[in-house]
Design an enzyme around this catalytic site. Sequence first.
Site, PDB file in Angstrom:
ATOM      1  CG  MET A  45     -17.255  -5.886 -37.616  1.00  0.00           C
ATOM      2  SD  MET A  45     -17.312  -7.097 -38.778  1.00  0.00           S
ATOM      3  CE  MET A  45     -18.478  -8.063 -37.710  1.00  0.00           C
ATOM      4  CD  GLU A  58     -19.280  -9.340 -45.759  1.00  0.00           C
ATOM      5  OE1 GLU A  58     -19.720  -8.098 -46.144  1.00  0.00           O
ATOM      6  OE2 GLU A  58     -18.969  -9.642 -44.505  1.00  0.00           O
ATOM      7  CD  GLU A 118     -20.234  -2.744 -42.646  1.00  0.00           C
ATOM      8  OE1 GLU A 118     -20.472  -3.606 -41.897  1.00  0.00           O
ATOM      9  OE2 GLU A 118     -19.190  -2.715 -43.491  1.00  0.00           O
TER      10      GLU A 118
END
Length: 927
Positions: free
Chosen positions: A303, A360, A338
Amino acid sequence: MKCFLWVVLVISLDLSSANSISSYNHYRLPTALRPQKYYLRILTLLENPDDLRFAGSVQIVIEALENTRNITLHSKNLTIDESQITLRHISGSGSKDNCVSSTSVNPTHDYYILHTCRELLAGNVYKLCLPFSAELNRQLFGYYRSSYKDPVTNTTRWLSATQFEPAAARKAFPCFDEPGFKASFVVTLGYHKQFTGLSNMPVKEIETHESLPNYVWCEFEQSVPMSTYLVAYSVNDFSFKPSTLPNGALFRTWARPNAIDQCDYAAEFGPKVLQYYEQFFGIKFPLPKIDQIALPDFSAGAMENWGLVTYRETTLLYSPTHSSLSDQQNLANVIAHELAHQWFGNLVTMKWWTDLWLNEGFATYVAGLGVQQFHPEWHSRDKGILTALITSFRLDSLVSSHPISRPIQMVTEIEESFDAISYQKGSAVLRMMHLFMGEESFRSGLKEYLQLHAYKNAEQDNLWESLTSAAHQSGALDGHLYIKTIMDSWTLQTGYPVLNITRDYSAGTAMLTQERYLRNSQIPRAERVGCWWVPLSYTTQVEKHFNNTGPRAWMECSNTGESVPTTIDLLPGPEEWLIFNIQLSTPYKANYDARNWKLLIDTLNSGEFQSIHVINRAQLIDDVLYFAWTGEQDYDTALQLTNYLQRERDLIPWKAALDNLKLLNRLLRQTSNFGSFKRYMKKLLTPIYEHLNGMNDTFSSITQQDHVLLKTMVVNVACQYQVGDCVPQALAYYRHWRSEANPDENNPVPINLRSTVYCTALGQGSEEDWDFLWSRYKKSNVGSDRQTILSTLGCSKAVWILQRYMEKAFSPKSGIRKQDSALCFQAVASGQVGFLLAKQYMMENIEFIYKYYYPQIRALSSLLLPFSEQVSTMSDLNKFRSFANDSRHFLKGIRQAMQQSLETMLTNVQWMDRNYQHFSRTIQHHL
């Protein structure tokens, strides 16, 4: 700070049951108010394992943009004592006194609505203070608990961590929990001084707690404006490995103390790729520090929290003695993904989850560029292209797929958008745009977009505007073409096209038409509508211009969105092939007339096969096997093409072939004609198996890194089909390991072959073989090692062992972490014996499994994948349809995944009805 001090000393009552239900039911927050800054103070109590909890206060500085009597924000599962809420007017011309007269809730949208004593007036600024407390949950979302075993004291060490994306900040503190409500955050963490506190920003100061002995308050610097889902903090006793950045920013990699030696690679690679992005985007990383931390319990892969990136241990930690090359490549790709988000997603954030793909898709695409920059020997960019397309092609050929940019109204719909369409298809269309725009205009447009919308929110149209401006300025795009026109055809409609290419050999022309490609043969051609703007790259047998990926022509759409047939002229004569879609530059499938297919097949089956680019060889394999599946080509044509694999020595075509042939394996292994398919696979695999020296440990002598991956992949499949000495060698490796006096320290199985060896040994082995591997799992200190073991423990063919393993997977006390339970279940369900057991287990225990994952039931969708690949009879399909209907209460949060699974099962049934007999006869001719 009055509201905070009270909540530390008193455990407040949850008064939410007394709240009235609000009439406001829109899925988006009202726009009358905007947060400017949060002062967030949280005390975390980790000393009592029976009562792990937190308590805190949030002061939100709010600007009124319109007059309103309500403050609507998000709060979920938090205890708020309403007698301690305060509301103050801090600037503007309105009244100085205000208060909260009552509250109401909307559980559907997690709204907590405060009704004010006096109207909040536009142009005025207010400060709202809310005290809250809750348990540190076990759900891996919100503010949650994690733990690990200290090997020295054999005690459990507790820590806390956050996971807020997409909508779980509301579980940690009351907030305006939508990406469009950006604000600055001042985070202060309270904890016992034996721990360390981490958050998005560097530490500002640490002070002794005013009342709790041995506790401290750690205040962090004020953050840049950011969305709530990017806020992060953790209280832990981890160690870190420092790295250096030329711009002076602090870069640290954190892990539990007994795994810190596995941080070396991440600590070296992370800063390199961060600097690469600074150059690529032309914008410096804006924070003074960045931490990356490996958490023992973590739901996602990683994340991108701004300045505090969180990872599973398997995606950050690398051990040269336990992790395979595939593990290392995956780790590098995740880190690069990330860190790309620090610009795409964090600096500029989508206004709403409709455009999640901007986050994304970009991070997925740019990660490939970042890894390629530092590991060109991996050829990861080419492999990434193929993986993205194969993955998205399969899902997007279903009627039940969805557009890249899709309407979102519920939290469950947000979670369902984290799929192959947002990531892989999003990445593929961005690469297409990069290639037709060219390097200069693409990067110039990105830089303008990021600079225009820095610290703000944007929609895809904002990106299209910046890119169009750059493309027109550089001349990369004709003045009458606009990025929006082209790209909306790819992002706003579901699916992708198949281009039907029919050559007129005497005229030297080709006619191109397009339609949506669907695997479901029940859909009539008239309904396969849609039009995509397609940049057409192509080359011929004489030209072989495989590096020219730019468009030589376009397939355009009419003003009403209808496809316009396109003619290409000046093509060669009837003895030369033609290939469209150079290096798979665009996500479409190309189907040719019979003669062109024959010309391509003849070249592939000759010594000249390498004259066709390696990515296009993979493309031809993938396309022809798809077309044979759905009836656009026959299997004789497809198998003539795949016969050439006996000559192939490159990874990418083999990956395309084995991914497709695996789907046939899943259907055929349940039939009496599997023997013929098995012999055909042996015929294809034997030359490459022998070329790579089979199961022998020759990895140290392999000079090309992608050949390590090729050998890993080929050997794995070779053992499944009993090619050569694969199985005896695997069993010998395993016996050797079992005979070691200290098997946890000495493992003679080559690292890159361990998955194959373990699976083969357990498939042929005893209860003692299974228990031996289970013991190694429990004693392993390396995440990738543990993951390899879990994925192979399902390879046993003993019914009772598989049943026991599934029960362990969903037992909190088994030693299998919740995040790994789906991996275990998939390992069982993917096997021929395990498939039947897993199907029964899931149907009989769906309520239990649902409760195990609740409220994060998205994990249920991953349990469906092995079934969708293997159900091939109408009887089994109808059982799953009944199951879906009878269990709809438990499956409503994964409705999309269930629809896609049922449709995939239907396409399997259709294949058996339409192709099975023909395929069984055809394959005999190719043995």
